[in-house]
Design a protein around this motif. Structure first.
Motif, PDB file in Angstrom:
ATOM      1  N   ASN A 154      22.701  12.305  -1.382  1.00 50.19           N
ATOM      2  CA  ASN A 154      23.585  12.307  -0.220  1.00 50.19           C
ATOM      3  C   ASN A 154      22.930  13.029   0.962  1.00 50.19           C
ATOM      4  OD1 ASN A 154      26.223  13.993   1.143  1.00 50.19           O
ATOM      5  ND2 ASN A 154      26.358  11.771   0.995  1.00 50.19           N
TER       6      ASN A 154
ATOM      7  N   TYR B 151      34.274  12.249   1.745  1.00 47.24           N
ATOM      8  CA  TYR B 151      33.159  11.703   2.528  1.00 47.24           C
ATOM      9  C   TYR B 151      33.523  11.787   4.002  1.00 47.24           C
ATOM     10  CZ  TYR B 151      30.027   7.989   4.313  1.00 47.24           C
ATOM     11  OH  TYR B 151      29.102   7.268   5.017  1.00 47.24           O
ATOM     12  N   ASP B 152      32.605  12.313   4.805  1.00 44.96           N
ATOM     13  CA  ASP B 152      32.831  12.444   6.251  1.00 44.96           C
ATOM     14  C   ASP B 152      32.240  11.219   6.949  1.00 44.96           C
ATOM     15  OD1 ASP B 152      32.783  13.044   8.956  1.00 44.96           O
ATOM     16  OD2 ASP B 152      32.391  15.182   8.623  1.00 44.96           O
ATOM     17  N   VAL B 153      33.100  10.373   7.525  1.00 44.53           N
ATOM     18  CA  VAL B 153      32.605   9.129   8.138  1.00 44.53           C
ATOM     19  C   VAL B 153      31.798   9.381   9.410  1.00 44.53           C
ATOM     20  CG1 VAL B 153      34.454   7.678   7.173  1.00 44.53           C
ATOM     21  CG2 VAL B 153      34.742   8.691   9.466  1.00 44.53           C
ATOM     22  N   LYS B 154      31.817  10.620   9.914  1.00 42.73           N
ATOM     23  CA  LYS B 154      31.015  10.939  11.108  1.00 42.73           C
ATOM     24  C   LYS B 154      29.603  11.410  10.767  1.00 42.73           C
ATOM     25  CE  LYS B 154      34.092  10.034  14.248  1.00 42.73           C
ATOM     26  NZ  LYS B 154      33.907   8.703  14.901  1.00 42.73           N
ATOM     27  N   THR B 155      29.388  11.825   9.519  1.00 48.28           N
ATOM     28  CA  THR B 155      28.072  12.378   9.153  1.00 48.28           C
ATOM     29  C   THR B 155      27.454  11.715   7.922  1.00 48.28           C
ATOM     30  OG1 THR B 155      29.004  14.047   7.661  1.00 48.28           O
ATOM     31  CG2 THR B 155      28.780  14.660  10.003  1.00 48.28           C
ATOM     32  N   GLY B 156      28.282  11.033   7.101  1.00 45.79           N
ATOM     33  CA  GLY B 156      27.783  10.473   5.849  1.00 45.79           C
ATOM     34  C   GLY B 156      27.766  11.477   4.711  1.00 45.79           C
ATOM     35  N   ARG B 157      28.167  12.718   5.000  1.00 46.60           N
ATOM     36  CA  ARG B 157      28.086  13.767   3.985  1.00 46.60           C
ATOM     37  C   ARG B 157      29.319  13.750   3.068  1.00 46.60           C
ATOM     38  NH1 ARG B 157      24.824  18.027   4.109  1.00 46.60           N
ATOM     39  NH2 ARG B 157      24.561  17.878   6.360  1.00 46.60           N
TER      40      ARG B 157
ATOM     41  N   LYS C  53      25.785   5.362  12.652  1.00 48.76           N
ATOM     42  CA  LYS C  53      26.897   4.889  11.815  1.00 48.76           C
ATOM     43  C   LYS C  53      28.151   5.747  12.040  1.00 48.76           C
ATOM     44  CE  LYS C  53      24.306   4.498   7.956  1.00 48.76           C
ATOM     45  NZ  LYS C  53      22.925   4.226   8.362  1.00 48.76           N
ATOM     46  N   LYS C  54      27.991   6.874  12.725  1.00 47.02           N
ATOM     47  CA  LYS C  54      29.150   7.716  13.062  1.00 47.02           C
ATOM     48  C   LYS C  54      30.132   6.991  13.967  1.00 47.02           C
ATOM     49  CE  LYS C  54      27.326  10.214  17.138  1.00 47.02           C
ATOM     50  NZ  LYS C  54      26.641   9.020  17.620  1.00 47.02           N
ATOM     51  N   ASP C  55      29.681   5.945  14.658  1.00 50.54           N
ATOM     52  CA  ASP C  55      30.548   5.239  15.608  1.00 50.54           C
ATOM     53  C   ASP C  55      31.238   4.012  15.017  1.00 50.54           C
ATOM     54  OD1 ASP C  55      29.802   7.037  17.655  1.00 50.54           O
ATOM     55  OD2 ASP C  55      27.948   5.905  17.998  1.00 50.54           O
TER      56      ASP C  55
ATOM     57  N   PHE D 189      21.651   8.997   8.806  1.00 50.37           N
ATOM     58  CA  PHE D 189      22.958   8.393   9.076  1.00 50.37           C
ATOM     59  C   PHE D 189      23.065   7.813  10.490  1.00 50.37           C
ATOM     60  CE2 PHE D 189      27.665   8.515   9.687  1.00 50.37           C
ATOM     61  CZ  PHE D 189      28.025   7.757   8.587  1.00 50.37           C
TER      62      PHE D 189
ATOM     63  N   TYR E  64      20.728  10.675   2.680  1.00 52.26           N
ATOM     64  CA  TYR E  64      21.495   9.673   3.439  1.00 52.26           C
ATOM     65  C   TYR E  64      21.982  10.271   4.762  1.00 52.26           C
ATOM     66  CZ  TYR E  64      25.138   6.102   4.318  1.00 52.26           C
ATOM     67  OH  TYR E  64      25.933   5.116   4.864  1.00 52.26           O
ATOM     68  N   VAL E  65      22.468  11.488   4.712  1.00 47.79           N
ATOM     69  CA  VAL E  65      22.951  12.171   5.926  1.00 47.79           C
ATOM     70  C   VAL E  65      21.823  12.252   6.957  1.00 47.79           C
ATOM     71  CG1 VAL E  65      23.739  14.403   6.842  1.00 47.79           C
ATOM     72  CG2 VAL E  65      24.756  13.472   4.738  1.00 47.79           C
TER      73      VAL E  65
END
Lengths: 199, 199
Positions: free
Chosen positions: A17, B178-184, A27-29, A24, A20-21
Motif C-alpha cells: 500500500n 481506504y483514503d480516496v484522496k491518497t490511496g492509503r 487519482k485523488k480527483d 497515487f 501504491y500511495v
C-alpha cells in the motif's frame, strides 16, 4: 506507542500500500460515480482480477464480488445502488471455470463445519477434515449458493437480476464465463439473451 | 451467424479482455486456493482497486466486494468458504472515505425507488428524482446497509465477523479505511483490536 506486532501477510499488504500511495497522483480527483457507467458482478476467486481481465482503471466501474459471483440479495442490493444512485447503465455477470462452488454441496459444507471450523484438506476435487471436534451446526441453515452447472448458473443469475422488481428494464445484463486457463471471458449467449433490455 | 450489435462499453470490455488474453501466459497454472492465504472484504466503489492498493497478483487472495464493504450474511458466506474450503487464515475489512453509503438512508433510497427506478440526479451530496412515475415500493423492505460513521461501521463489521458462530477464533480480522484522496489504507485500531484472534 510502539507498533503492534504484525503477521507477514499484514506487513506485506501495508508495504504494498505504501508503494501504491507513492504513485497515487491525480487519482485523488476521481469522482464517486463510475466514469464508464457499468458494473461487474463476479467471483471472489483469487485467480480473477476484474480490473485486468476487463480493462478497468480506478474510477471506471463498480465491481461486486462474492463466492461464485452469484446474484444474491446482497449483490442485487449493490447493483440497485449502483444504478439508482450512481448511474451505471449496463451490468456484467461473470462466473468462471474451475470454480470452487462447483465442487461441494450445502450438505458437504454443512457436515464439514458441523465437525469443526478448521480448514479442510483439499485434494483439488473434494474436501475432508483431518481433525475432528468443536464444530457448529449453523452451516446447515445457510444457503451456500453452490453451482452444479456453470452455464446454467450464469443464466439463472442474469434472470434473477432481470426479473427483480427494483431493476430498471432498460439495463442490459450480459452473462459470461471467465476461463481460468486462458483469461478469456466467453459469452453465455442464452444468459445475455435473458438479460437483454425489456424496454 | 453475425455478431450481435454491442454497446460501446460492451465492445471496450471485450477488446480489453483480448489484450489480457494475449499476455495471460503462465497464469493458466494458478491453483484454486489463494496462494497467500488471506481475504479482503471491501467496497464495490469504482475508485478502489484492491489488487493495486494491497499489492495482489492473480492467485494471491480472495476479494469480496459489495456496496459499503459490509459484513452482510453474503459476505460472511464467502468468508467462511474462503477459510474452511480454501484455506485463508487472515482477513481484512476495508471501508473507505467519501463512501456513497454515508450519503443516504434506507428511507431516502426507499422513497427514490418508490417514485421511479431511473438513476437519480446526484449533486455530490444528495439525490433527487428529475422524473416521476413507475417506481416500486419494494425498496422500503430492504436493509440497504448504509453507513453513518465510517470508523464505527468498520468496528461493527469486524465484530460481526468475529462473533459469527462459523468463524474460527484463530483468524485475525484487521479493520481499515481506504483514503480516496491518497490511496492509503489507515488502520482502525479499535476494529483490529476487536478482530484479534480469540485463541
Amino acid at each position: 506507542m510502539s507498533e503492534p506486532s504484525r503477521t507477514h501477510v499484514h506487513t506485506e499488504v501495508l508495504n504494498a500500500n505504501r508503494d501504491y500511495v507513492a504513485v497515487f497522483g491525480d487519482k485523488k480527483d476521481l469522482a464517486l460515480p463510475p466514469a464508464r457507467g457499468f458494473a461487474i458482478l463476479t467471483c471472489m476467486d483469487a485467480r480473477l482480477d476484474p480490473a485486468k481481465y476487463a480493462g478497468l482503471s480506478e474510477g471506471d466501474a463498480h465491481v461486486i464480488r462474492n463466492a461464485g459471483g452469484r446474484a444474491t440479495d446482497d449483490a442485487i442490493r449493490s447493483l440497485v445502488i449502483s444504478h439508482k444512485l450512481l448511474g451505471t447503465k449496463e451490468w456484467f455477470v461473470i462466473h468462471h471455470t474451475n470454480c470452487g462452488m462447483e465442487l461441494f454441496s450445502d450438505e458437504i459444507i454443512g457436515d464439514l463445519l458441523e465437525d469443526n471450523l478448521e480448514t479442510a484438506a483439499f485434494d483439488g476435487a473434494t474436501w475432508s477434515n483431518p481433525k475432528h471436534g468443536n464444530g457448529c451446526a449453523h452451516g446447515h441453515f445457510i444457503k451456500w449458493q453452490t453451482i452444479s452447472d456453470n452455464e446454467r448458473s450464469v443464466v439463472q443469475d442474469v434472470r434473477r437480476i432481470r426479473e427483480h422488481p427494483l431493476v430498471a428494464g432498460h439495463i442490459p445484463i450480459y452473462g459470461y464465463i471467465y476461463d481460468v486457463k486462458t483469461g478469456r471471458i466467453n459469452e453465455v449467449k442464452t444468459a445475455t439473451e435473458a438479460g437483454k433490455a425489456t424496454v
